[in-house]
Design an enzyme around this catalytic site. Structure first.
Site, PDB file in Angstrom:
ATOM      1  CD  GLU A  25      -2.908   0.987   2.430  1.00  0.00           C
ATOM      2  OE1 GLU A  25      -3.825   1.824   2.514  1.00  0.00           O
ATOM      3  OE2 GLU A  25      -2.793   0.020   3.216  1.00  0.00           O
ATOM      4  CG  ASN A 172      -9.482  -1.712   1.475  1.00  0.00           C
ATOM      5  OD1 ASN A 172      -9.055  -2.831   1.715  1.00  0.00           O
ATOM      6  ND2 ASN A 172      -9.366  -0.716   2.349  1.00  0.00           N
ATOM      7  CD  GLU A 173     -10.107  -2.384   6.074  1.00  0.00           C
ATOM      8  OE1 GLU A 173     -10.168  -1.246   6.601  1.00  0.00           O
ATOM      9  OE2 GLU A 173      -9.301  -3.258   6.435  1.00  0.00           O
ATOM     10  CD  GLU A 298      -6.082  -4.660   4.241  1.00  0.00           C
ATOM     11  OE1 GLU A 298      -5.940  -4.340   5.446  1.00  0.00           O
ATOM     12  OE2 GLU A 298      -6.515  -3.879   3.366  1.00  0.00           O
ATOM     13  CD  GLN A 347       0.527  -2.345   3.760  1.00  0.00           C
ATOM     14  OE1 GLN A 347       1.316  -1.630   3.173  1.00  0.00           O
ATOM     15  NE2 GLN A 347      -0.651  -1.887   4.136  1.00  0.00           N
TER      16      GLN A 347
END
Length: 491
Positions: A25, A172-173, A298, A347
């Site tokens: 990210e 995303n989310e 994730e 990540q």
């Protein structure tokens, strides 16, 4: 002596290589001053990508990389990251540290990174602050091989052939930083967006991944599947491991933690199995005659940032505790390969449970990196049913052993076992059935104290070593050190 069984007669199918995926990210030093240093950097690079990082990730066997977020994805407008770099729009990264984002790493740079890594790109599109037209144009820009406005723009920016990006995340989310949406609203929005994410080549169909639940929010998965299930190929799931005793605002240190936090972290990691099973059960209930997968895109540990670092950069060290978290999760995903089609640890570099840490021109491989490298033989292999006898440890919180196994097309078997006990070695006696007579066994092990880690002054403090294993009449026998991850190759 702990008894284990690997049953070659039973399998849930192939272990999708994308289970070993990663996530990069625009956050802290993951992209900038991590993966990407620019063409003019004194640090060796190819087209701006750090050569040492690319080589390390290739050696680890990275199959797929998710980008540009994360929360950043739903503030990212892809046109800001194309064209001449000196004319690209500068923005403020409002999600992570309030730093200036110059957009010098955009679509072309990401695709160049994936080319160097020889991995699949997975792009998360902007649903939270974007538009259907913007997302649709991005797919056309990447995948249209003929004549069209977006294909013409891509060619004008130096890329003639389409990239044929397969994996696309529809936001995303969405329940949080991606728009604080209700599941009913997102489910309908997902239907709409999916309609305009088109295939431009019948030989390269895109794969649409809906924004899924946080942890145990099963109502989110149920509602999204009810409303959008026939328009998507997979649903995502996010789950971060933290010590049980800590609130979200106080997660505990990544190093120097007490023994009880070691065991509570492992206890929480094991919750992933419940999440995978329960979300998969809901998906199956509503998928109809199509198979819809689960993408755990994730996952990983989330601790307090290292003292003195920007709290918005999420930089944390990585210990043997993290290695065991990785081993448990990968074993779980292997053993649920009939439903889990992808996972992406958070990540890749310098953020959360990173596999690589950098400081200037220095690079460190973390204990988590070594687990991925030791497990890479599972990719695309046939999962094998496996069991191990366990004893409860850490105040009866967790089992001492955790296992998965697979067989490659050449007949080679890989058995991965974690000894979670920080006090006692494990004597393992593993029987292997249904695969013929074993001729050879070799072992590797990653071990250390629960808080051991690698840093820039001691980069090899934790690294794999040879583990002696011997053939028995029906399998093999070995001793697993305390706090260890072992990989056995059988022929």
């Amino acid at each position: 002596m702990s008894k284990a069984i690997v049953n070659g007669n039973r399998s849930k199918g192939r272990i999708n290589r994308n289970i070993y995926g990663h996530f990069a990210e625009h956050l802290g030093r993951c992209i900038y001053n991590g993966i990407y240093v620019g063409e003019n950097s004194s640090i060796p690079n190819v087209n701006g990508m750090r050569t040492d990082i690319v080589n390390a990730l290739k050696a680890m066997g990275i199959p797929v990389l998710r980008w540009p977020g994360g929360c950043f994805a739903d503030t990212y407008h892809w046109r800001d990251g194309i064209g001449p770099k000196d004319s690209r729009k500068k923005i403020v990264n409002t999600n992570w540290g309030g730093v200036t984002e110059d957009n010098s790493f955009g679509t072309h740079e990401f695709m160049e990174l994936c080319r160097q890594l020889n991995c699949e790109p997975y792009i998360s599109g902007n649903v939270g602050s974007g538009t259907v037209q913007e997302f649709s144009d991005w797919v056309e820009y990447c995948n249209m091989g003929g004549q069209s406005p977006m294909a013409g723009e891509r060619r004008a920016n130096g890329q003639d052939a389409p990239w044929n990006v397969k994996y696309w995340g529809i936001g995303n989310e969405a329940w949080g930083c991606g728009g604080n949406m209700r599941p009913e609203f997102y489910g309908d929005l997902c239907r709409q967006y999916s309609t305009y994410l088109r295939n431009y080549d019948p030989e390269h169909s895109i794969y649409k991944i809906a924004s899924g639940a946080s942890e145990g929010d099963y109502s989110w998965t149920k509602t999204v599947m009810e409303r959008a299930g026939r328009f998507i190929d997979a649903v995502s799931l996010h789950y971060y491991t933290r010590p049980r005793t800590k609130r979200w605002e106080d997660k505990g240190p990544a190093t120097g933690f007490p023994r009880e936090e070691y065991y509570s972290t492992l206890y929480n990691t094991l919750y992933m199995e419940d999440l995978v099973e329960n979300h998969s059960r809901i998906i199956k209930q509503y998928q109809g005659d199509r198979q819809i997968g689960l993408c755990v895109d994730e996952w990983g540990t989330w601790f307090d940032v290292e003292p003195g670092t920007n709290p918005g950069f999420l930089y944390q060290q990585n210990t043997m505790r993290d290695a065991l978290v990785a081993a448990i999760n990968l074993n779980i995903f292997n053993n649920h390969c009939d439903t889990v089609v992808m996972s992406n640890i958070a990540q890749t570099v310098n953020v959360l449970q990173a596999v690589v840490l950098t400081e200037g021109d220095k690079l460190v491989l973390t204990p988590t990196y070594h687990v991925f490298e030791m497990y890479k033989g599972h990719q695309d292999a046939r999962q094998l049913e496996s069991y191990v006898e366990t004893a409860m440890i850490g105040g009866s919180q967790v089992p001492d052993l955790h296992i998965s196994a697979s067989q490659r097309d050449d007949g080679t078997v890989l058995v991965t076992v974690a000894n979670l006990d920080d006090n006692s070695p494990a004597e393992l006696d593993c029987a292997v059935t249904g695969l013929g007579k074993l001729r050879e066994v070799s072992g590797r092990v990653l071990s250390g104290a629960i808080g051991d880690y690698n840093d820039f002054d001691s980069a090899d403090n934790v690294k794999p070593a040879t583990l002696t294993a011997g053939l028995t009449g029906d399998g093999f026998r070995a001793t697993l050190p305390v706090c260890s991850v072992a990989a056995f190759t059988l022929k």
